[in-house]
Design a protein around this motif. Structure first.
Motif, PDB file in Angstrom:
ATOM      1  N   LYS A 172      11.508   4.554 -19.286  1.00  0.00           N
ATOM      2  CA  LYS A 172      12.123   5.099 -20.496  1.00  0.00           C
ATOM      3  C   LYS A 172      11.175   6.073 -21.200  1.00  0.00           C
ATOM      4  O   LYS A 172      11.610   7.096 -21.719  1.00  0.00           O
ATOM      5  CB  LYS A 172      12.558   3.984 -21.438  1.00  0.00           C
ATOM      6  N   MET A 173       9.872   5.745 -21.210  1.00  0.00           N
ATOM      7  CA  MET A 173       8.906   6.672 -21.806  1.00  0.00           C
ATOM      8  C   MET A 173       8.883   7.991 -21.035  1.00  0.00           C
ATOM      9  O   MET A 173       8.862   9.066 -21.631  1.00  0.00           O
ATOM     10  CB  MET A 173       7.510   6.043 -21.822  1.00  0.00           C
ATOM     11  N   GLY A 174       8.894   7.882 -19.722  1.00  0.00           N
ATOM     12  CA  GLY A 174       8.923   9.087 -18.890  1.00  0.00           C
ATOM     13  C   GLY A 174      10.176   9.906 -19.136  1.00  0.00           C
ATOM     14  O   GLY A 174      10.121  11.142 -19.212  1.00  0.00           O
ATOM     15  N   ALA A 175      11.309   9.228 -19.262  1.00  0.00           N
ATOM     16  CA  ALA A 175      12.565   9.927 -19.552  1.00  0.00           C
ATOM     17  C   ALA A 175      12.484  10.649 -20.886  1.00  0.00           C
ATOM     18  O   ALA A 175      12.989  11.772 -21.042  1.00  0.00           O
ATOM     19  CB  ALA A 175      13.734   8.944 -19.548  1.00  0.00           C
ATOM     20  N   GLY A 176      11.822  10.032 -21.852  1.00  0.00           N
ATOM     21  CA  GLY A 176      11.647  10.661 -23.155  1.00  0.00           C
ATOM     22  C   GLY A 176      10.806  11.920 -23.067  1.00  0.00           C
ATOM     23  O   GLY A 176      11.100  12.922 -23.719  1.00  0.00           O
ATOM     24  N   VAL A 177       9.780  11.881 -22.238  1.00  0.00           N
ATOM     25  CA  VAL A 177       8.923  13.054 -22.054  1.00  0.00           C
ATOM     26  C   VAL A 177       9.714  14.181 -21.398  1.00  0.00           C
ATOM     27  O   VAL A 177       9.649  15.345 -21.815  1.00  0.00           O
ATOM     28  CB  VAL A 177       7.681  12.692 -21.201  1.00  0.00           C
ATOM     29  N   ILE A 178      10.505  13.850 -20.385  1.00  0.00           N
ATOM     30  CA  ILE A 178      11.273  14.862 -19.645  1.00  0.00           C
ATOM     31  C   ILE A 178      12.381  15.457 -20.501  1.00  0.00           C
ATOM     32  O   ILE A 178      12.568  16.674 -20.541  1.00  0.00           O
ATOM     33  CB  ILE A 178      11.848  14.256 -18.346  1.00  0.00           C
ATOM     34  N   THR A 179      13.128  14.611 -21.185  1.00  0.00           N
ATOM     35  CA  THR A 179      14.288  15.082 -21.950  1.00  0.00           C
ATOM     36  C   THR A 179      13.946  15.516 -23.364  1.00  0.00           C
ATOM     37  O   THR A 179      14.725  16.218 -24.003  1.00  0.00           O
ATOM     38  CB  THR A 179      15.364  13.974 -22.051  1.00  0.00           C
ATOM     39  N   GLY A 180      12.806  15.082 -23.867  1.00  0.00           N
ATOM     40  CA  GLY A 180      12.446  15.398 -25.241  1.00  0.00           C
ATOM     41  C   GLY A 180      13.171  14.522 -26.255  1.00  0.00           C
ATOM     42  O   GLY A 180      13.105  14.769 -27.456  1.00  0.00           O
ATOM     43  N   LYS A 181      13.878  13.509 -25.779  1.00  0.00           N
ATOM     44  CA  LYS A 181      14.625  12.617 -26.675  1.00  0.00           C
ATOM     45  C   LYS A 181      13.882  11.298 -26.831  1.00  0.00           C
ATOM     46  O   LYS A 181      13.362  10.748 -25.859  1.00  0.00           O
ATOM     47  CB  LYS A 181      16.021  12.350 -26.125  1.00  0.00           C
ATOM     48  N   MET A 182      13.891  10.794 -28.052  1.00  0.00           N
ATOM     49  CA  MET A 182      13.268   9.492 -28.296  1.00  0.00           C
ATOM     50  C   MET A 182      14.068   8.414 -27.590  1.00  0.00           C
ATOM     51  O   MET A 182      15.292   8.456 -27.556  1.00  0.00           O
ATOM     52  CB  MET A 182      13.204   9.196 -29.794  1.00  0.00           C
ATOM     53  N   GLN A 183      13.373   7.474 -27.026  1.00  0.00           N
ATOM     54  CA  GLN A 183      14.010   6.376 -26.310  1.00  0.00           C
ATOM     55  C   GLN A 183      13.956   5.100 -27.160  1.00  0.00           C
ATOM     56  O   GLN A 183      13.018   4.893 -27.925  1.00  0.00           O
ATOM     57  CB  GLN A 183      13.290   6.129 -24.981  1.00  0.00           C
ATOM     58  N   ASP A 184      14.960   4.257 -27.017  1.00  0.00           N
ATOM     59  CA  ASP A 184      14.990   2.965 -27.692  1.00  0.00           C
ATOM     60  C   ASP A 184      14.166   1.986 -26.869  1.00  0.00           C
ATOM     61  O   ASP A 184      14.629   1.465 -25.866  1.00  0.00           O
ATOM     62  CB  ASP A 184      16.438   2.477 -27.824  1.00  0.00           C
ATOM     63  N   LEU A 185      12.915   1.753 -27.299  1.00  0.00           N
ATOM     64  CA  LEU A 185      12.011   0.897 -26.537  1.00  0.00           C
ATOM     65  C   LEU A 185      11.866  -0.505 -27.109  1.00  0.00           C
ATOM     66  O   LEU A 185      11.348  -1.382 -26.456  1.00  0.00           O
ATOM     67  CB  LEU A 185      10.630   1.553 -26.451  1.00  0.00           C
ATOM     68  N   GLY A 186      12.273  -0.697 -28.337  1.00  0.00           N
ATOM     69  CA  GLY A 186      12.134  -2.014 -28.948  1.00  0.00           C
ATOM     70  C   GLY A 186      11.802  -1.899 -30.412  1.00  0.00           C
ATOM     71  O   GLY A 186      12.123  -0.906 -31.060  1.00  0.00           O
ATOM     72  N   THR A 187      11.131  -2.911 -30.939  1.00  0.00           N
ATOM     73  CA  THR A 187      10.811  -2.928 -32.363  1.00  0.00           C
ATOM     74  C   THR A 187       9.336  -3.246 -32.581  1.00  0.00           C
ATOM     75  O   THR A 187       8.683  -3.853 -31.750  1.00  0.00           O
ATOM     76  CB  THR A 187      11.651  -3.994 -33.111  1.00  0.00           C
ATOM     77  N   GLN A 188       8.867  -2.837 -33.737  1.00  0.00           N
ATOM     78  CA  GLN A 188       7.536  -3.174 -34.208  1.00  0.00           C
ATOM     79  C   GLN A 188       7.637  -3.276 -35.715  1.00  0.00           C
ATOM     80  O   GLN A 188       8.534  -2.717 -36.320  1.00  0.00           O
ATOM     81  CB  GLN A 188       6.509  -2.124 -33.776  1.00  0.00           C
ATOM     82  N   GLY A 189       6.740  -4.047 -36.286  1.00  0.00           N
ATOM     83  CA  GLY A 189       6.774  -4.141 -37.744  1.00  0.00           C
ATOM     84  C   GLY A 189       5.759  -5.114 -38.283  1.00  0.00           C
ATOM     85  O   GLY A 189       5.072  -5.833 -37.559  1.00  0.00           O
ATOM     86  N   ASP A 190       5.684  -5.134 -39.599  1.00  0.00           N
ATOM     87  CA  ASP A 190       4.780  -6.021 -40.298  1.00  0.00           C
ATOM     88  C   ASP A 190       5.402  -7.424 -40.376  1.00  0.00           C
ATOM     89  O   ASP A 190       6.628  -7.573 -40.419  1.00  0.00           O
ATOM     90  CB  ASP A 190       4.511  -5.518 -41.699  1.00  0.00           C
ATOM     91  N   LEU A 191       4.545  -8.406 -40.426  1.00  0.00           N
ATOM     92  CA  LEU A 191       4.955  -9.810 -40.573  1.00  0.00           C
ATOM     93  C   LEU A 191       4.377 -10.302 -41.896  1.00  0.00           C
ATOM     94  O   LEU A 191       3.160 -10.525 -42.007  1.00  0.00           O
ATOM     95  CB  LEU A 191       4.444 -10.651 -39.415  1.00  0.00           C
ATOM     96  N   ASP A 192       5.195 -10.414 -42.890  1.00  0.00           N
ATOM     97  CA  ASP A 192       4.766 -10.847 -44.220  1.00  0.00           C
ATOM     98  C   ASP A 192       5.191 -12.282 -44.446  1.00  0.00           C
ATOM     99  O   ASP A 192       6.352 -12.563 -44.696  1.00  0.00           O
ATOM    100  CB  ASP A 192       5.377  -9.933 -45.291  1.00  0.00           C
ATOM    101  N   VAL A 193       4.246 -13.203 -44.282  1.00  0.00           N
ATOM    102  CA  VAL A 193       4.554 -14.605 -44.451  1.00  0.00           C
ATOM    103  C   VAL A 193       3.999 -15.096 -45.765  1.00  0.00           C
ATOM    104  O   VAL A 193       4.250 -16.090 -46.272  1.00  0.00           O
ATOM    105  CB  VAL A 193       4.053 -15.458 -43.263  1.00  0.00           C
TER     106      VAL A 193
END
Length: 166
Positions: free
Chosen positions: A145-166
Motif C-alpha cells: 500500500k505504501m508503494g502504491a501511494g508512492v506510484i499513484t501519489g494518493k494517500m493510502q489507508d494504512l491504519g490509525t495512530q494516536g495519543d493514549l490519554d489515561v
C-alpha cells in the motif's frame, strides 16, 4: 495513517489489547540518569484498572531503579504486524504472594526456583501517557500500500495512530 486519539476507557482498552497481543515490552528505567536501563519483559496481565503486570527478580537493576524513581517507559513493538506502542507511567513493586501466584507460570521456572522463590517480585505499571501505531494490515500488505501511494501519489489507508490519554 489516520489519527485517533483515545481517552480513558478507550485508551485503556487499546493498551490492554496491544500489550497482550504484542506481549514483550522493552522496560526502560533510570529515566533521569545516563545511561538508562532497558530490558525485555513479558506482559503477564493487564487488569481492569489498566495496570500492566510483569514478574521480575527482586534484586535486579531495574527493580533497584524503580525503588529510586518509579517513572518508567514501556515500548511495545511488533514489526511483523506493524503495531507499536510507547507508554510512560509509574511502577510499583510488590512481593504479595497472592499476586505472584496469579501471575506465575511454568515458563517462569526459567528465571526462578518456583513461585515461592524469595527473589520473585511483581511490577505493576500504571500508564499515564502513551502513543500507538496500529495498522489494519500485516507488514507485506502495508508495504504494498505504501508503494502504491508512492506510484499513484494518493494517500493510502494504512491504519490509525494516536495519543493514549489515561
Amino acid at each position: 495513517m489516520d489519527t485517533e486519539n483515545l481517552t480513558q476507557a478507550q485508551a485503556k482498552e487499546k493498551i490492554k489489547s496491544m500489550a497482550l497481543d504484542i506481549d514483550f515490552a522493552m522496560l526502560e528505567s533510570n529515566l533521569g540518569g545516563r545511561p538508562t536501563h532497558i530490558i525485555p519483559m513479558s506482559t503477564k496481565k493487564v487488569d481492569d484498572q489498566g495496570r500492566i503486570w510483569f514478574l521480575s527478580n527482586a534484586t535486579s537493576e531495574h527493580n533497584r531503579n524503580i525503588e529510586r524513581d518509579n517513572n518508567i517507559q514501556l515500548i511495545y513493538s511488533s514489526p511483523g504486524d506493524m503495531k507499536f506502542m510507547s507508554l510512560y507511567g509509574e511502577a510499583v513493586i510488590t512481593k504479595d504472594a497472592v499476586v505472584i501466584d496469579e501471575l506465575y507460570g511454568k515458563l517462569d521456572d526459567t528465571w526462578f526456583e518456583g513461585k515461592n522463590d524469595p527473589n520473585v517480585s511483581a511490577i505493576a505499571f500504571t500508564p499515564m501517557d502513551g502513543h500507538y501505531w496500529d495498522t489494519k494490515y500485516n507488514k507485506l500488505v502495508s508495504l504494498i500500500k505504501m508503494g502504491a501511494g508512492v506510484i499513484t501519489g494518493k494517500m493510502q489507508d494504512l491504519g490509525t495512530q494516536g495519543d493514549l490519554d489515561v
